[in-house]
Design an enzyme around this catalytic site. Structure first.
Site, PDB file in Angstrom:
ATOM      1  CG  ASP A   1      -7.184   3.550  -1.059  1.00 29.51           C
ATOM      2  OD1 ASP A   1      -7.873   2.394  -1.210  1.00 29.51           O
ATOM      3  OD2 ASP A   1      -7.452   3.952  -0.110  1.00 29.51           O
TER       4      ASP A   1
ATOM      5  CE  LYS B   1      -4.339   1.123  -0.102  1.00 28.85           C
ATOM      6  NZ  LYS B   1      -5.491   0.340  -0.542  1.00 28.85           N
TER       7      LYS B   1
HETATM    8  P1  NDP Z   1     -12.936   7.601  -3.224  1.00 24.33           P
HETATM    9  O1  NDP Z   1     -11.829   8.772  -2.964  1.00 24.33           O
HETATM   10  O2  NDP Z   1     -13.427   7.527  -4.548  1.00 24.33           O
HETATM   11  O3  NDP Z   1     -13.988   8.037  -2.384  1.00 24.33           O
HETATM   12  C1  NDP Z   1     -14.024   8.110  -1.068  1.00 24.33           C
HETATM   13  C2  NDP Z   1     -15.166   8.603  -0.215  1.00 24.33           C
HETATM   14  O4  NDP Z   1     -15.330   8.429   0.855  1.00 24.33           O
HETATM   15  C3  NDP Z   1     -15.670  10.121  -0.676  1.00 24.33           C
HETATM   16  O5  NDP Z   1     -17.203  10.005  -0.871  1.00 24.33           O
HETATM   17  C4  NDP Z   1     -14.978  10.754   0.547  1.00 24.33           C
HETATM   18  O6  NDP Z   1     -15.622  11.980   0.805  1.00 24.33           O
HETATM   19  C5  NDP Z   1     -15.267   9.782   1.696  1.00 24.33           C
HETATM   20  N1  NDP Z   1     -14.311  10.029   2.905  1.00 24.33           N
HETATM   21  C6  NDP Z   1     -12.988   9.941   2.779  1.00 24.33           C
HETATM   22  N2  NDP Z   1     -12.461  10.046   3.755  1.00 24.33           N
HETATM   23  C7  NDP Z   1     -13.370  10.444   4.572  1.00 24.33           C
HETATM   24  C8  NDP Z   1     -13.392  10.546   6.053  1.00 24.33           C
HETATM   25  N3  NDP Z   1     -12.255  10.954   6.831  1.00 24.33           N
HETATM   26  N4  NDP Z   1     -14.822  10.806   6.706  1.00 24.33           N
HETATM   27  C9  NDP Z   1     -15.947  10.667   5.922  1.00 24.33           C
HETATM   28  N5  NDP Z   1     -15.882  10.609   4.587  1.00 24.33           N
HETATM   29  C10 NDP Z   1     -14.743  10.227   4.015  1.00 24.33           C
HETATM   30  O7  NDP Z   1     -12.458   6.317  -2.632  1.00 24.33           O
HETATM   31  P2  NDP Z   1     -12.692   4.820  -2.777  1.00 24.33           P
HETATM   32  O8  NDP Z   1     -14.220   4.675  -3.165  1.00 24.33           O
HETATM   33  O9  NDP Z   1     -11.874   4.190  -3.832  1.00 24.33           O
HETATM   34  O10 NDP Z   1     -12.292   4.118  -1.436  1.00 24.33           O
HETATM   35  C11 NDP Z   1     -13.259   4.100  -0.461  1.00 24.33           C
HETATM   36  C12 NDP Z   1     -12.973   2.965   0.567  1.00 24.33           C
HETATM   37  O11 NDP Z   1     -12.949   1.793  -0.129  1.00 24.33           O
HETATM   38  C13 NDP Z   1     -11.650   3.202   1.354  1.00 24.33           C
HETATM   39  O12 NDP Z   1     -11.534   2.681   2.502  1.00 24.33           O
HETATM   40  C14 NDP Z   1     -10.767   2.377   0.256  1.00 24.33           C
HETATM   41  O13 NDP Z   1      -9.649   1.959   0.918  1.00 24.33           O
HETATM   42  C15 NDP Z   1     -11.511   1.142   0.173  1.00 24.33           C
HETATM   43  N6  NDP Z   1     -11.252   0.341  -1.040  1.00 24.33           N
HETATM   44  C16 NDP Z   1     -11.363   0.938  -2.254  1.00 24.33           C
HETATM   45  C17 NDP Z   1     -11.023   0.102  -3.447  1.00 24.33           C
HETATM   46  C18 NDP Z   1     -11.093   0.463  -4.764  1.00 24.33           C
HETATM   47  O14 NDP Z   1     -10.840  -0.186  -5.756  1.00 24.33           O
HETATM   48  N7  NDP Z   1     -11.075   2.009  -4.923  1.00 24.33           N
HETATM   49  C19 NDP Z   1     -10.786  -1.326  -3.187  1.00 24.33           C
HETATM   50  C20 NDP Z   1     -10.722  -1.824  -1.755  1.00 24.33           C
HETATM   51  C21 NDP Z   1     -11.215  -1.030  -0.958  1.00 24.33           C
HETATM   52  P3  NDP Z   1     -14.927  13.371  -0.040  1.00 24.33           P
HETATM   53  O15 NDP Z   1     -15.673  13.192  -1.478  1.00 24.33           O
HETATM   54  O16 NDP Z   1     -15.708  14.383   0.812  1.00 24.33           O
HETATM   55  O17 NDP Z   1     -13.571  13.105   0.041  1.00 24.33           O
END
Ligand code: NDP
Length: 449
Positions: free
Chosen positions: A162, A122
């Site tokens: 991510d 990571k």
């Molecule tokens: P994105 O950046 O596309 O979206 C993240 C989302 O979570 C946004 O809506 C963001 O809000 C919100 N967010 C981020 N940080 C916070 C916080 N501290 N408090 C509240 N809301 C928050 O990321 P992903 O959708 O790719 O990832 C989401 C999760 O899924 C993570 O835990 C990631 O590790 C996990 N994941 C992702 C994978 C992938 O293929 N992308 C694979 C496996 C797991 P805002 O728009 O305001 O930033």
């Protein structure tokens, strides 16, 4: 076991999230160590919790005003026993060594569960892409890759996206890698379709999470049809979780970003989801605008000092936390159970705190930990690597079919491992044990390295 936790807490002081992730695995694999003395003899746990390599570097870049900026870059190469390091890059101001070590540690087990030859890693930076121009993001990505390129490669370490790293960032990172190495290879996954990406990769984590939920529900003779679902997040994982839930006849009533959450009693339909995708991925706006566009929906701003998150208080059947780590505490978990939720599938990594997990397990909620439920993303990244090596592209239906099969197999492996070690129906123990055995057996085969 306690000795190992004490050592980690003393040596890696302050790495709270890393201790949390290790603590859960250590507790789960105790019965495995009890019946395999060779694992203790070879100090396999002690070796597993120590990253093979940690790279920490300065990322200096120029903003649009001509002012120099400095961020910190990281890559954790956690374990390569079963394949090249594989795991995403996160760009978010909350990124620390602890967060990335917890994510890399989880990734090792997740990747093993996919049955593909992928080690765990990571990386990322405390850089915040929010509010930056495309040119600033490009300059940052180029500076980040100017160091990272020495450490990665299609057979060494293959990063992906991510939080904060989507198609735009992967494009800029790939462009710089190609220039520095003079090589067009599958060094990153999540690439755009017309230059090496795989069909279904953007959808894979969200779709896979729902496929896993379908398998869990089948064990109780249930389906998603007509179920009220709570989803958090509004990024990549949340969007495609919602898309698949809508496709299977479920009703999604919430979504969130870091500023607040939306409750839409009427349900999020395909048109509203298209609005969210454009808002979050193209315009990079705030979710508040959803309530302005759809007046039936209610927007509640986030309160960082609140003891619990009101999103989890709505009555529902299923919950899909898809935003970030530690977003469901014990109180939130209590509200979910009291509100009728009987399935929780983690799209995000470690969104539920340990006391919340215990409550779900005690309440017989079907609970899928992220390392199993969200493994679809890295699985299709693995399929993207295979397609890149073969210099061809599989059709959408083929990749989706493989993804479904992988999620079914992960579900079956979790259940089988949990059953074998006396914890039937416990997907947390099952995922940890199944992933653990595969990785540590490979480590033993390869000697003390
Ligand atoms: P994105 O950046 O596309 O979206 C993240 C989302 O979570 C946004 O809506 C963001 O809000 C919100 N967010 C981020 N940080 C916070 C916080 N501290 N408090 C509240 N809301 C928050 O990321 P992903 O959708 O790719 O990832 C989401 C999760 O899924 C993570 O835990 C990631 O590790 C996990 N994941 C992702 C994978 C992938 O293929 N992308 C694979 C496996 C797991 P805002 O728009 O305001 O930033």
């Amino acid at each position: 076991m306690q000795d190992i936790m004490d050592t980690i807490k003393a040596r890696d002081a302050g790495e709270r999230e890393f201790h949390q992730a290790v603590g859960e695995v250590v507790a789960s694999v105790k019965p495995v160590l009890d019946s395999h003395p060779e694992y203790r003899h070879h100090k396999i746990l002690e070796r597993l919790v120590e990253p093979e390599r940690v790279i920490l570097f300065r990322v200096a870049w120029m903003d649009d005003r001509g002012h120099p900026q400095v961020n910190r870059g990281f890559r954790i190469e956690m374990n390569s026993a079963i394949g090249p390091y594989k795991g995403g890059l996160r760009f978010h101001p909350s990124v620390t060594l602890s967060i990335l070590k917890f994510l890399a540690f989880e990734q090792v087990f997740k990747n093993a569960l996919t049955s593909l030859p992928l080690g765990g890693g990571k990386g990322g930076s405390d850089f915040d892409p929010k509010g930056k121009s495309d040119n600033e993001v490009m300059r940052f990505c180029q500076s980040f890759m100017a160091e990272l390129y020495r450490h990665i490669g299609p057979d060494t370490d293959v990063p992906a996206g991510d939080i904060g790293v989507g198609a735009r960032e992967i494009g800029f990172l790939f462009g710089m890698y190609k220039k520095l190495r003079n090589e067009f290879s599958g060094v990153l996954t999540g690439k755009s379709l017309n230059w090496g990406g795989s069909l279904i990769r953007p959808e894979a984590t969200g779709y896979g999470c729902v496929y896993f939920a379908v398998e869990m529900l089948k064990t109780r003779g249930r389906s998603l049809e007509g179920k009220r679902c709570l989803v958090s997040g509004s990024g990549n994982v949340a969007q495609f979780t919602i898309e698949k839930l809508i496709g299977l006849g479920a009703q999604v009533i919430t979504l969130s970003d870091s500023s607040g959450y939306i409750f839409d009693e009427e349900g999020i339909d395909e048109n509203k989801l298209t609005f969210v995708k454009t808002l979050k991925t193209v315009r990079r706006g705030r979710l508040k605008e959803y309530a302005e566009a759809y007046p039936g929906a209610v927007y509640t701003p986030a309160d960082p000092d609140a003891a619990s998150n009101p999103l989890w208080r709505h009555k529902a059947d299923c919950a899909f936390p898809c935003a970030t780590q530690n977003e469901i505490n014990a109180e939130d978990a209590g509200h979910l159970v009291a509100g009728g939720v009987h399935l929780v599938a983690e799209g995000a990594n470690m969104p539920t705190m340990p006391q919340g997990v215990d409550l779900f397990l005690d309440s017989r909620v079907l609970f899928a930990p992220g390392k199993a439920a969200n493994a679809g993303g890295v699985a299709v990244s693995g399929l993207e690597m295979s397609q890149n090596s073969m210099r061809l592209r599989w059709p959408r239906a083929e990749v989706d079919g493989r993804l479904q099969m992988i999620m079914k197999n992960i579900h079956a492996s979790c259940l089988a491992a949990a059953e074998q070690y006396g914890m039937p129906g416990n997907y947390v123990a099952g995922a940890n044990i199944a992933g653990f055995i595969k990785v540590v057996d490979a480590m033993l085969d390869q000697g003390l390295v």
